[in-house]
Scaffold this motif. Structure first.
Motif, PDB file in Angstrom:
ATOM      1  N   LYS A 233      47.798  54.742  -9.054  1.00  0.00           N
ATOM      2  CA  LYS A 233      47.674  53.300  -8.806  1.00  0.00           C
ATOM      3  C   LYS A 233      46.308  52.974  -8.225  1.00  0.00           C
ATOM      4  N   VAL A 234      45.841  53.823  -7.309  1.00  0.00           N
ATOM      5  CA  VAL A 234      44.516  53.610  -6.720  1.00  0.00           C
ATOM      6  C   VAL A 234      43.439  53.760  -7.792  1.00  0.00           C
ATOM      7  N   ALA A 235      43.662  54.672  -8.741  1.00  0.00           N
ATOM      8  CA  ALA A 235      42.666  54.943  -9.775  1.00  0.00           C
ATOM      9  C   ALA A 235      42.462  53.765 -10.715  1.00  0.00           C
ATOM     10  N   LYS A 236      43.364  52.791 -10.683  1.00  0.00           N
ATOM     11  CA  LYS A 236      43.185  51.611 -11.538  1.00  0.00           C
ATOM     12  C   LYS A 236      41.921  50.840 -11.148  1.00  0.00           C
ATOM     13  N   LYS A 237      41.483  51.003  -9.898  1.00  0.00           N
ATOM     14  CA  LYS A 237      40.243  50.362  -9.474  1.00  0.00           C
ATOM     15  C   LYS A 237      39.044  50.955 -10.212  1.00  0.00           C
ATOM     16  N   CYS A 238      39.210  52.181 -10.704  1.00  0.00           N
ATOM     17  CA  CYS A 238      38.105  52.894 -11.350  1.00  0.00           C
ATOM     18  C   CYS A 238      38.186  52.835 -12.875  1.00  0.00           C
TER      19      CYS A 238
ATOM     20  N   ALA B 136      37.893  50.567 -15.046  1.00  0.00           N
ATOM     21  CA  ALA B 136      36.915  49.761 -15.783  1.00  0.00           C
ATOM     22  C   ALA B 136      35.659  50.573 -16.099  1.00  0.00           C
ATOM     23  N   CYS B 137      35.377  51.601 -15.294  1.00  0.00           N
ATOM     24  CA  CYS B 137      34.147  52.372 -15.470  1.00  0.00           C
ATOM     25  C   CYS B 137      34.391  53.825 -15.886  1.00  0.00           C
ATOM     26  N   HIS B 138      35.625  54.320 -15.715  1.00  0.00           N
ATOM     27  CA  HIS B 138      35.897  55.732 -15.982  1.00  0.00           C
ATOM     28  C   HIS B 138      37.155  55.896 -16.834  1.00  0.00           C
ATOM     29  N   ASP B 139      37.133  56.953 -17.657  1.00  0.00           N
ATOM     30  CA  ASP B 139      38.308  57.365 -18.416  1.00  0.00           C
ATOM     31  C   ASP B 139      38.824  58.649 -17.780  1.00  0.00           C
ATOM     32  N   PHE B 140      40.137  58.764 -17.655  1.00  0.00           N
ATOM     33  CA  PHE B 140      40.739  59.923 -17.002  1.00  0.00           C
ATOM     34  C   PHE B 140      41.432  60.857 -17.992  1.00  0.00           C
ATOM     35  N   ASN B 141      41.469  60.519 -19.259  1.00  0.00           N
ATOM     36  CA  ASN B 141      42.262  61.245 -20.248  1.00  0.00           C
ATOM     37  C   ASN B 141      41.469  62.375 -20.899  1.00  0.00           C
ATOM     38  N   GLU B 142      42.191  63.425 -21.258  1.00  0.00           N
ATOM     39  CA  GLU B 142      41.563  64.545 -21.945  1.00  0.00           C
ATOM     40  C   GLU B 142      40.973  64.079 -23.275  1.00  0.00           C
ATOM     41  N   GLY B 143      39.741  64.455 -23.531  1.00  0.00           N
ATOM     42  CA  GLY B 143      39.075  64.044 -24.755  1.00  0.00           C
ATOM     43  C   GLY B 143      38.547  62.625 -24.715  1.00  0.00           C
ATOM     44  N   GLY B 144      38.673  61.945 -23.562  1.00  0.00           N
ATOM     45  CA  GLY B 144      38.189  60.577 -23.433  1.00  0.00           C
ATOM     46  C   GLY B 144      36.672  60.508 -23.474  1.00  0.00           C
ATOM     47  N   ALA B 145      36.173  59.300 -23.617  1.00  0.00           N
ATOM     48  CA  ALA B 145      34.733  59.101 -23.734  1.00  0.00           C
ATOM     49  C   ALA B 145      34.130  58.665 -22.408  1.00  0.00           C
ATOM     50  N   ASN B 146      32.836  58.875 -22.288  1.00  0.00           N
ATOM     51  CA  ASN B 146      32.099  58.336 -21.147  1.00  0.00           C
ATOM     52  C   ASN B 146      32.026  56.826 -21.280  1.00  0.00           C
ATOM     53  N   LYS B 147      32.149  56.150 -20.157  1.00  0.00           N
ATOM     54  CA  LYS B 147      32.036  54.690 -20.168  1.00  0.00           C
ATOM     55  C   LYS B 147      30.832  54.317 -19.308  1.00  0.00           C
ATOM     56  N   VAL B 148      30.959  53.331 -18.458  1.00  0.00           N
ATOM     57  CA  VAL B 148      29.881  53.043 -17.512  1.00  0.00           C
ATOM     58  C   VAL B 148      29.657  54.244 -16.603  1.00  0.00           C
ATOM     59  N   GLY B 149      30.747  54.935 -16.292  1.00  0.00           N
ATOM     60  CA  GLY B 149      30.694  56.183 -15.537  1.00  0.00           C
ATOM     61  C   GLY B 149      31.157  57.329 -16.414  1.00  0.00           C
ATOM     62  N   PRO B 150      30.964  58.562 -15.983  1.00  0.00           N
ATOM     63  CA  PRO B 150      31.339  59.723 -16.797  1.00  0.00           C
ATOM     64  C   PRO B 150      32.857  59.914 -16.884  1.00  0.00           C
ATOM     65  N   LEU B 151      33.294  60.674 -17.874  1.00  0.00           N
ATOM     66  CA  LEU B 151      34.709  61.027 -18.007  1.00  0.00           C
ATOM     67  C   LEU B 151      35.148  61.819 -16.778  1.00  0.00           C
ATOM     68  N   LEU B 152      36.323  61.479 -16.229  1.00  0.00           N
ATOM     69  CA  LEU B 152      36.800  62.147 -15.013  1.00  0.00           C
ATOM     70  C   LEU B 152      37.894  63.173 -15.283  1.00  0.00           C
ATOM     71  N   TRP B 153      38.164  63.471 -16.529  1.00  0.00           N
ATOM     72  CA  TRP B 153      39.110  64.544 -16.843  1.00  0.00           C
ATOM     73  C   TRP B 153      38.501  65.873 -16.385  1.00  0.00           C
ATOM     74  N   ASP B 154      39.313  66.697 -15.730  1.00  0.00           N
ATOM     75  CA  ASP B 154      38.880  68.012 -15.257  1.00  0.00           C
ATOM     76  C   ASP B 154      37.693  67.883 -14.291  1.00  0.00           C
ATOM     77  N   LEU B 155      37.752  66.891 -13.404  1.00  0.00           N
ATOM     78  CA  LEU B 155      36.652  66.656 -12.467  1.00  0.00           C
ATOM     79  C   LEU B 155      36.653  67.637 -11.303  1.00  0.00           C
TER      80      LEU B 155
ATOM     81  N   ARG C 240      42.302  57.993  -0.375  1.00  0.00           N
ATOM     82  CA  ARG C 240      41.420  59.050  -0.891  1.00  0.00           C
ATOM     83  C   ARG C 240      42.201  60.308  -1.226  1.00  0.00           C
ATOM     84  N   SER C 241      43.094  60.713  -0.343  1.00  0.00           N
ATOM     85  CA  SER C 241      43.865  61.936  -0.626  1.00  0.00           C
ATOM     86  C   SER C 241      44.775  61.743  -1.826  1.00  0.00           C
ATOM     87  N   ASN C 242      45.328  60.546  -2.002  1.00  0.00           N
ATOM     88  CA  ASN C 242      46.207  60.300  -3.143  1.00  0.00           C
ATOM     89  C   ASN C 242      45.443  60.331  -4.459  1.00  0.00           C
ATOM     90  N   ILE C 243      44.274  59.701  -4.504  1.00  0.00           N
ATOM     91  CA  ILE C 243      43.521  59.690  -5.760  1.00  0.00           C
ATOM     92  C   ILE C 243      42.947  61.075  -6.063  1.00  0.00           C
TER      93      ILE C 243
END
Length: 233
Positions: A79-84, A86-105, A164-167
């Motif tokens: 739920k907290v990650a919804k704030k991000c 708009a700029c980040h994708d969290f899914n495997e194989g996702g694309a970079n957006k305004v920010g980099p892909l956060l899968w496997d961060l 922070r700990s939840n996200i």
């Protein structure tokens, strides 16, 4: 126009002048300005962690991220990650957006995801830090521009430690092979280590006094030896 009329006109003009002067004098008396002893204005700054201006209790110490992760909720982190989103994708194989892909961060080298143009500050940070550890993510998400000065990330940060700990718990799960969670007991022990070291230092300082204590009996034994030898006589 006769003289009587001229006198009345002159008297009226004089009366107006007298009233105007009188109003000015009275206004100066009523609204007399006062100069402050110290020029300028005192601005009360609210202390962080308190609702009062100045003073107050210091913000409670934040538990280490390893301790908070033990009770963190990845579902709440999503739920907290919804704030991000708009700029980040969290899914495997996702694309970079305004920010980099956060899968496997978590565990990934900062500033090194393929295909994204990172800021110079983030690349330099990645050269000094081999991976995004739980601790680094916790500090960075608190206020990105404070942790990595010069980063182009415009996010203000997450002030609440639980957010922070939840996200971070959610980011950890966004991987094919999630990084193991840290041991909360080890983190708690490391946080208490300075106090134990201080106690140990005190004991070390007192140790010489204890070591010197047997010196007097030793001297007594040395002096007693001649008397022992003289006994047979």
């Amino acid at each position: 126009m006769d003289s009587f009329t001229l006198n009345k006109a002159a008297g009226a003009v004089l009366m107006v002048l007298i009233l105007t002067m009188g109003v000015g004098i009275v206004s100066d008396i009523i609204f007399e300005p006062s100069e402050p002893e110290t020029p300028g204005y005192a601005i009360a700054v609210a202390t962080e962690g308190t609702g009062e201006a100045g003073g107050g209790a210091v913000e409670d110490a934040v538990e280490p991220i390893a301790v908070r992760l033990a009770s963190a909720s990845a579902a709440d982190g999503e739920k907290v990650a919804k704030k991000c989103a708009a700029c980040h994708d969290f899914n495997e194989g996702g694309a970079n957006k305004v920010g980099p892909l956060l899968w496997d961060l978590v565990g990934r080298k900062p500033g090194a995801h393929e295909g994204f143009a990172y800021s110079t500050a983030m690349v330099a940070f990645g050269e000094e830090h081999p991976e995004w550890s739980f601790e680094q993510l916790d500090h960075f998400l608190t206020k990105p521009k404070d942790h990595i000065p010069g980063t182009t990330m415009g996010f203000a940060g997450l002030r609440k430690p639980d957010d922070r700990s939840n996200i971070i718990a959610y980011l950890r799960e966004q991987a094919s092979d999630p990084v193991p969670l840290p041991e909360p007991t080890a983190a708690a022990e490391s946080a208490e280590a300075p106090a134990e070291d201080t106690a140990g230092g005190s004991a070390a300082e007192e140790a010489p006094a204890e070591a010197e204590a047997p010196a007097e009996p030793a001297a007594a034994e040395t002096e007693a030896a001649p008397e022992g030898e003289a006994a047979p006589e």
